[in-house]
Design an enzyme around this catalytic site. Structure first.
Site, PDB file in Angstrom:
ATOM      1  N   ASP A   1       0.895  -1.397  -0.072  1.00 14.63           N
ATOM      2  CA  ASP A   1      -0.027  -0.106  -0.295  1.00 14.63           C
ATOM      3  C   ASP A   1       0.876   1.209  -0.177  1.00 14.63           C
ATOM      4  O   ASP A   1       0.840   2.036   1.071  1.00 14.63           O
ATOM      5  CB  ASP A   1      -1.043  -0.057   1.174  1.00 14.63           C
ATOM      6  CG  ASP A   1      -1.837  -1.155   1.009  1.00 14.63           C
ATOM      7  OD1 ASP A   1      -2.204  -1.680   2.100  1.00 14.63           O
ATOM      8  OD2 ASP A   1      -1.978  -1.861   0.059  1.00 14.63           O
TER       9      ASP A   1
ATOM     10  N   LYS B   1      -0.233  -7.646  -3.285  1.00 12.99           N
ATOM     11  CA  LYS B   1      -1.678  -7.085  -3.452  1.00 12.99           C
ATOM     12  C   LYS B   1      -1.460  -5.580  -3.305  1.00 12.99           C
ATOM     13  O   LYS B   1      -0.853  -4.919  -2.556  1.00 12.99           O
ATOM     14  CB  LYS B   1      -2.361  -7.509  -2.120  1.00 12.99           C
ATOM     15  CG  LYS B   1      -3.804  -7.111  -2.139  1.00 12.99           C
ATOM     16  CD  LYS B   1      -4.711  -7.632  -1.123  1.00 12.99           C
ATOM     17  CE  LYS B   1      -4.341  -6.712   0.529  1.00 12.99           C
ATOM     18  NZ  LYS B   1      -5.012  -5.374   0.281  1.00 12.99           N
TER      19      LYS B   1
ATOM     20  N   LYS C   1     -11.970  -4.353  -4.328  1.00 10.29           N
ATOM     21  CA  LYS C   1     -13.119  -4.792  -3.383  1.00 10.29           C
ATOM     22  C   LYS C   1     -14.312  -4.163  -4.360  1.00 10.29           C
ATOM     23  O   LYS C   1     -15.298  -3.194  -3.872  1.00 10.29           O
ATOM     24  CB  LYS C   1     -13.034  -4.123  -2.131  1.00 10.29           C
ATOM     25  CG  LYS C   1     -12.111  -4.802  -1.283  1.00 10.29           C
ATOM     26  CD  LYS C   1     -12.378  -4.364   0.081  1.00 10.29           C
ATOM     27  CE  LYS C   1     -11.172  -5.065   1.126  1.00 10.29           C
ATOM     28  NZ  LYS C   1     -10.050  -4.489   1.001  1.00 10.29           N
TER      29      LYS C   1
ATOM     30  N   SER D   1     -11.533  -7.485   8.768  1.00 13.14           N
ATOM     31  CA  SER D   1     -10.562  -7.271  10.217  1.00 13.14           C
ATOM     32  C   SER D   1     -10.929  -6.142  11.045  1.00 13.14           C
ATOM     33  O   SER D   1     -10.529  -6.008  12.077  1.00 13.14           O
ATOM     34  CB  SER D   1      -9.391  -7.297   9.547  1.00 13.14           C
ATOM     35  OG  SER D   1      -8.960  -6.040   8.965  1.00 13.14           O
TER      36      SER D   1
ATOM     37  N   GLN E   1      -8.343  -0.879  12.331  1.00 11.83           N
ATOM     38  CA  GLN E   1      -7.670  -2.017  11.792  1.00 11.83           C
ATOM     39  C   GLN E   1      -7.337  -2.801  13.407  1.00 11.83           C
ATOM     40  O   GLN E   1      -6.777  -2.261  14.302  1.00 11.83           O
ATOM     41  CB  GLN E   1      -6.375  -1.519  10.935  1.00 11.83           C
ATOM     42  CG  GLN E   1      -5.490  -3.112  10.871  1.00 11.83           C
ATOM     43  CD  GLN E   1      -6.345  -3.840   9.670  1.00 11.83           C
ATOM     44  OE1 GLN E   1      -7.523  -4.356   9.809  1.00 11.83           O
ATOM     45  NE2 GLN E   1      -5.755  -4.481   8.522  1.00 11.83           N
TER      46      GLN E   1
ATOM     47  N   GLY F   1       0.606  -5.578   5.762  1.00  8.95           N
ATOM     48  CA  GLY F   1       1.056  -4.301   4.652  1.00  8.95           C
ATOM     49  C   GLY F   1       2.166  -3.684   5.560  1.00  8.95           C
ATOM     50  O   GLY F   1       3.215  -3.886   5.726  1.00  8.95           O
ATOM     51  N   ARG F   2       1.605  -2.967   6.686  1.00  6.25           N
ATOM     52  CA  ARG F   2       2.639  -2.088   7.276  1.00  6.25           C
ATOM     53  C   ARG F   2       3.650  -2.945   8.213  1.00  6.25           C
ATOM     54  O   ARG F   2       4.623  -2.128   8.473  1.00  6.25           O
ATOM     55  CB  ARG F   2       1.587  -1.051   8.209  1.00  6.25           C
ATOM     56  CG  ARG F   2       0.807  -0.019   7.401  1.00  6.25           C
ATOM     57  CD  ARG F   2      -0.016   0.794   8.251  1.00  6.25           C
ATOM     58  NE  ARG F   2      -1.429  -0.171   8.039  1.00  6.25           N
ATOM     59  CZ  ARG F   2      -2.318   0.266   8.677  1.00  6.25           C
ATOM     60  NH1 ARG F   2      -2.502   1.462   9.223  1.00  6.25           N
ATOM     61  NH2 ARG F   2      -3.455  -0.367   8.831  1.00  6.25           N
TER      62      ARG F   2
HETATM   63  O1  LIG Z   1      -9.303  -7.320   1.401  1.00  9.12           O
HETATM   64  C1  LIG Z   1      -8.262  -7.093   2.300  1.00  9.12           C
HETATM   65  O2  LIG Z   1      -7.363  -7.294   1.937  1.00  9.12           O
HETATM   66  C2  LIG Z   1      -8.579  -6.426   3.507  1.00  9.12           C
HETATM   67  C3  LIG Z   1      -9.810  -6.967   4.297  1.00  9.12           C
HETATM   68  C4  LIG Z   1      -9.840  -6.576   5.430  1.00  9.12           C
HETATM   69  O3  LIG Z   1     -10.837  -7.302   6.151  1.00  9.12           O
HETATM   70  N1  LIG Z   1      -8.930  -6.045   6.048  1.00  9.12           N
HETATM   71  C5  LIG Z   1      -7.803  -5.426   5.572  1.00  9.12           C
HETATM   72  O4  LIG Z   1      -7.129  -4.935   6.378  1.00  9.12           O
HETATM   73  N2  LIG Z   1      -7.773  -5.796   4.235  1.00  9.12           N
HETATM   74  C6  LIG Z   1      -6.584  -5.129   3.479  1.00  9.12           C
HETATM   75  O5  LIG Z   1      -5.377  -5.708   4.020  1.00  9.12           O
HETATM   76  C7  LIG Z   1      -4.297  -4.810   4.202  1.00  9.12           C
HETATM   77  C8  LIG Z   1      -3.854  -4.773   5.516  1.00  9.12           C
HETATM   78  O6  LIG Z   1      -2.831  -3.727   5.668  1.00  9.12           O
HETATM   79  P1  LIG Z   1      -2.138  -3.683   7.219  1.00  9.12           P
HETATM   80  O7  LIG Z   1      -3.176  -3.216   8.239  1.00  9.12           O
HETATM   81  O8  LIG Z   1      -0.889  -2.545   6.959  1.00  9.12           O
HETATM   82  O9  LIG Z   1      -1.474  -4.932   7.339  1.00  9.12           O
HETATM   83  C9  LIG Z   1      -5.075  -3.405   3.542  1.00  9.12           C
HETATM   84  O10 LIG Z   1      -4.507  -3.411   2.127  1.00  9.12           O
HETATM   85  C10 LIG Z   1      -6.307  -3.647   3.577  1.00  9.12           C
HETATM   86  O11 LIG Z   1      -7.107  -2.995   2.592  1.00  9.12           O
END
Ligand SMILES: O=C(O)c1cc(=O)[nH]c(=O)n1[C@@H]1O[C@H](COP(=O)(O)O)[C@@H](O)[C@H]1O
Length: 446
Positions: A221, A243, A276, A334, A393, A413-414
């Site tokens: 991201d 992703k 999405k 999440s 999150q 991600g992060r």
């Molecule tokens: O569809 C997703 O990937 C997704 C679904 C969900 O319920 N929660 C979620 O965090 N994501 C994605 O997963 C990644 C999480 O990023 P971090 O929180 O930085 O690890 C982001 O790109 C969100 O868009």
């Protein structure tokens, strides 16, 4: 006359329940820290109810089907994540209905390790439950019951032998039951599941996971295209998929896709656009294949919501673009505060099952499907050090999502993009995730 027999019948039933719950209550004293009890629907519900009233331990109720109105939950009652639930059952043969109850309770974050049953038919249920991590405590088994009835002159030796022969010839076949109950999704290797997957990208993903020994999907991201390419290069050897949210890249240009695809080919990982999709089919058709991103020409995987119906899958299936493509449907989120409930998750699952060639998997937070080893569970919200971010999150550790939440591919991600060294961080996550996966499949292959 009729009322006499009715009163007699009610008294007999009441006497049996009294006897039952007295016996069960004695057992309850032996099993420690029970927060709630749950009867296996439906015959054990009245037993659990009487037991709950007698012991003051709250009871929850599992539905066999979610209602299409009201709370729509599979588990009704007052409980909280982490509660220890004692399951109550009247008679056990294979233990499969107990495991189904465990599955629905586990999906709500409730812990179930023990079940008390009135009668064990000694046909392999106790061993099968043990094999799946559930301890069974029975008040009576069939052999004792037969002996008791013979001593009381209710049955003869011939009947006792007949029942004993029957038991020996009708033992539960764990392998076949496991296949039919399909706990296999969690315990099959990715190489085996690659052969089962109906979606071509899911099959390719399973092969990459097995070959590279990684279940890590990197959420890249980043808003700068050069940084995105550098990250793909650094983390590429450690991931099975990258992703993107391509629409966040400030300096996006169609020329970004060619080098990104080249890195993906060189490091053997899948390109995954987390769009999405959620609109009417016609709009999604345009969002998927037109505009500046032309997602269908490079993203082997996309995410979509089931919220507006099957139109999203119909158009992705037919759109121009890559020949092989896959979709992940979002069934559980999440983040805190989500409006998604168990009923919606089940409906999303149902829609996924209608498009086996197109749907590669489900984005979810719990082992909500065990009986389709060809589908992938993608679980985001994974970090080693944090429990949440500063918005909504929520995070679980890599070990927990794999060993307790059914995760096949973890999205990070992060945890990686904010690390000083992305390659090192990616390798660290890869190793923890892979070791947890090995633990999981070893559990069933001992
Ligand atoms: O569809 C997703 O990937 C997704 C679904 C969900 O319920 N929660 C979620 O965090 N994501 C994605 O997963 C990644 C999480 O990023 P971090 O929180 O930085 O690890 C982001 O790109 C969100 O868009």
């Amino acid at each position: 006359m009729l009322s006499f027999f009715l009163i007699l019948f009610i008294n007999i039933v009441y006497f049996i329940y009294q006897l039952l719950t007295d016996l069960l209550q004695k057992y309850l004293e032996k099993i420690k820290n029970v927060d709630i009890i749950c009867g296996v629907p439906y015959t054990a519900l009245p037993i659990a109810t009487v037991l709950s009233l007698k012991t003051n331990i709250p009871m929850v109720m599992r539905r066999k089907e979610a209602k299409d109105y009201g709370t729509k939950k599979m588990i009704e009652g007052v409980f909280k994540k982490g509660d220890n639930c004692l399951i109550i059952e009247d008679v056990v043969t294979s233990g499969s209905s107990i495991l189904e109850t465990v599955e629905d309770l586990t999906a709500e974050g409730i812990k179930c390790s023990d079940v008390v049953v009135f009668l064990n038919r000694e046909q392999g249920g106790a061993e099968y439950l043990k094999h799946n991590g559930v301890n069974m405590h029975s008040l009576l088994n069939l052999t004792d019951l037969m002996r008791y009835l013979k001593e009381e002159g209710c049955i003869d030796e011939k009947t006792v032998n007949k029942v004993s022969d029957y038991l020996h010839t009708t033992q539960v076949d764990h392998e076949a039951l496991s296949k039919s109950l399909s706990k296999d999704r969690l315990y099959l290797s990715f190489a085996e599941r690659a052969k089962i997957a109906k979606n071509p990208i899911a099959a390719k993903l399973f092969q990459i996971m097995a070959t590279k020994q990684t279940t890590l999907c990197l959420a890249a991201d980043l808003t700068d295209s050069t940084a995105l390419l550098n990250l793909a290069e650094q983390a590429g050897p450690h991931i099975c998929a990258l992703k993107t949210h391509i629409d966040i890249v400030d300096d996006f240009h169609p020329n970004l896709i060619k080098p990104l695809r080249e890195i993906a080919n060189r490091h053997n990982f899948i390109l995954f656009e987390d769009r999405k999709f959620c609109d009417i089919g016609k709009t999604i058709e345009l969002q998927y294949s037109k505009g500046i991103y032309k997602i269908s020409t490079w993203a082997q995987l996309v995410t979509a919501h089931a919220l507006l119906g099957k139109g999203v899958l119909e158009v992705i299936k037919k759109s121009e673009g890559l020949e092989k493509r896959g979709v992940f449907l979002l069934a559980e989120a999440s983040c805190s505060g989500t409006l998604i409930d168990a009923k919606y998750a089940k409906s999303t699952m149902k829609m996924a099952e209608e498009y086996p060639e197109l749907v590669a998997g489900i984005v979810c937070q719990s082992p909500m499907f065990l009986n389709q080893p060809g589908l992938i569970q993608l679980t985001p919200g994974v970090q080693i050090d944090n429990k949440s971010d500063d918005v909504d999150q929520q995070y679980n550790s890599p070990e927990i999502v794999v060993t307790e939440k059914g995760c096949d591919i973890a999205v990070v991600g992060r945890g990686i993009t904010k690390a000083a060294d992305a390659a090192l961080a990616a390798e660290k996550y890869r190793k923890i995730l892979w070791d947890a996966y090995l633990q999981r499949i070893k559990k069933n292959h001992k």
